[in-house]
Enzyme design. Sequence first.
Site, PDB file in Angstrom:
ATOM      1  N   GLY A 159     -38.484   1.362 -21.173  1.00 40.35           N
ATOM      2  CA  GLY A 159     -39.415   1.566 -22.275  1.00 40.35           C
ATOM      3  C   GLY A 159     -40.722   0.888 -21.931  1.00 40.35           C
ATOM      4  O   GLY A 159     -40.994   0.613 -20.766  1.00 40.35           O
ATOM      5  N   LYS A 202     -35.733  -6.776 -26.657  1.00 33.71           N
ATOM      6  CA  LYS A 202     -34.717  -7.705 -26.152  1.00 33.71           C
ATOM      7  C   LYS A 202     -34.986  -9.116 -26.664  1.00 33.71           C
ATOM      8  O   LYS A 202     -34.060  -9.838 -27.012  1.00 33.71           O
ATOM      9  CB  LYS A 202     -34.740  -7.679 -24.620  1.00 33.71           C
ATOM     10  N   ASN A 236     -33.962   3.470 -23.870  1.00 35.99           N
ATOM     11  CA  ASN A 236     -34.797   4.665 -24.060  1.00 35.99           C
ATOM     12  C   ASN A 236     -34.294   5.854 -23.257  1.00 35.99           C
ATOM     13  O   ASN A 236     -33.847   5.702 -22.126  1.00 35.99           O
ATOM     14  CB  ASN A 236     -36.226   4.370 -23.592  1.00 35.99           C
ATOM     15  N   GLU A 238     -34.688   5.582 -29.201  1.00 35.86           N
ATOM     16  CA  GLU A 238     -34.234   4.282 -28.710  1.00 35.86           C
ATOM     17  C   GLU A 238     -32.909   3.923 -29.351  1.00 35.86           C
ATOM     18  O   GLU A 238     -32.783   3.939 -30.578  1.00 35.86           O
ATOM     19  CB  GLU A 238     -35.267   3.206 -29.052  1.00 35.86           C
ATOM     20  N   ILE A 251     -26.979  -0.325 -28.760  1.00 33.73           N
ATOM     21  CA  ILE A 251     -25.520  -0.308 -28.798  1.00 33.73           C
ATOM     22  C   ILE A 251     -25.054  -1.635 -29.400  1.00 33.73           C
ATOM     23  O   ILE A 251     -25.514  -2.701 -28.974  1.00 33.73           O
ATOM     24  CB  ILE A 251     -24.933  -0.163 -27.377  1.00 33.73           C
ATOM     25  N   TYR A 289     -30.146   0.191 -16.905  1.00 35.97           N
ATOM     26  CA  TYR A 289     -31.166   1.186 -16.551  1.00 35.97           C
ATOM     27  C   TYR A 289     -30.603   2.118 -15.477  1.00 35.97           C
ATOM     28  O   TYR A 289     -29.894   1.679 -14.580  1.00 35.97           O
ATOM     29  CB  TYR A 289     -32.416   0.493 -15.983  1.00 35.97           C
ATOM     30  N   LYS A 323     -40.640   2.418 -41.116  1.00 40.28           N
ATOM     31  CA  LYS A 323     -41.498   1.640 -42.018  1.00 40.28           C
ATOM     32  C   LYS A 323     -42.361   0.729 -41.170  1.00 40.28           C
ATOM     33  O   LYS A 323     -42.036   0.437 -40.038  1.00 40.28           O
ATOM     34  CB  LYS A 323     -40.673   0.670 -42.870  1.00 40.28           C
TER      35      LYS A 323
END
Length: 147
Positions: free
Chosen positions: A14, A20, A28, A78, A81, A90, A106
């Site tokens: 991303g 993180k 992503n 996105e 988990i 990745y 929002k």
Amino acid sequence: SQLPYYCCGEVVRGFGRGSKELGVPTANFPEHVVDSLPADLTTGIYYGWGCVGTGDIYKMVMSIGWNPFYKNIKKSVETHIIHQFTDDFYGEILRIVIVGYIRPEKSFDSLDALIAEIHSDIEEAKKQLDLPERRKLKERYFNNSHK
Ligand code: ADP
Ligand code: MG
């Protein structure tokens, strides 16, 4: 409705908005996967099931939003988990099934308000996915028979 909706693709980098650092890394999908989603899947926060490579199936929360990197003309997807992984993943294949909608996007007055909302989204996802009819979808959409 379009749900449940299954989709998969490679996990790409991303633009490091510090997910993180907030304790909620978000994986992503590449642009072509995002473009393949039904256009009427509205932006906002969703919950469902997710699985990385040949790993286990976990609960997830995900957002479909506007991608600031592309001046908000492209969507981004996105997935967080709900599991503690030892390493980044990745380049691996992430498979998700989007099961339900939580709320629209929002903006927040403070970082604390944002973090509190993310935690409440995670709790809502966990609760929804414990329902038997949602739990059933877990096995239906992932063929992990190689395991
Ligand atoms: P980026 O801007 O590259 O998306 P993030 O800070 O959002 O960076 O971190 C996302 C990466 O963290 C994922 O691509 C994945 O490799 C890793 N990761 C580790 N644990 C998780 C998790 N529980 N959910 C999603 N991604 C995770
Ligand atoms: Mg991310």
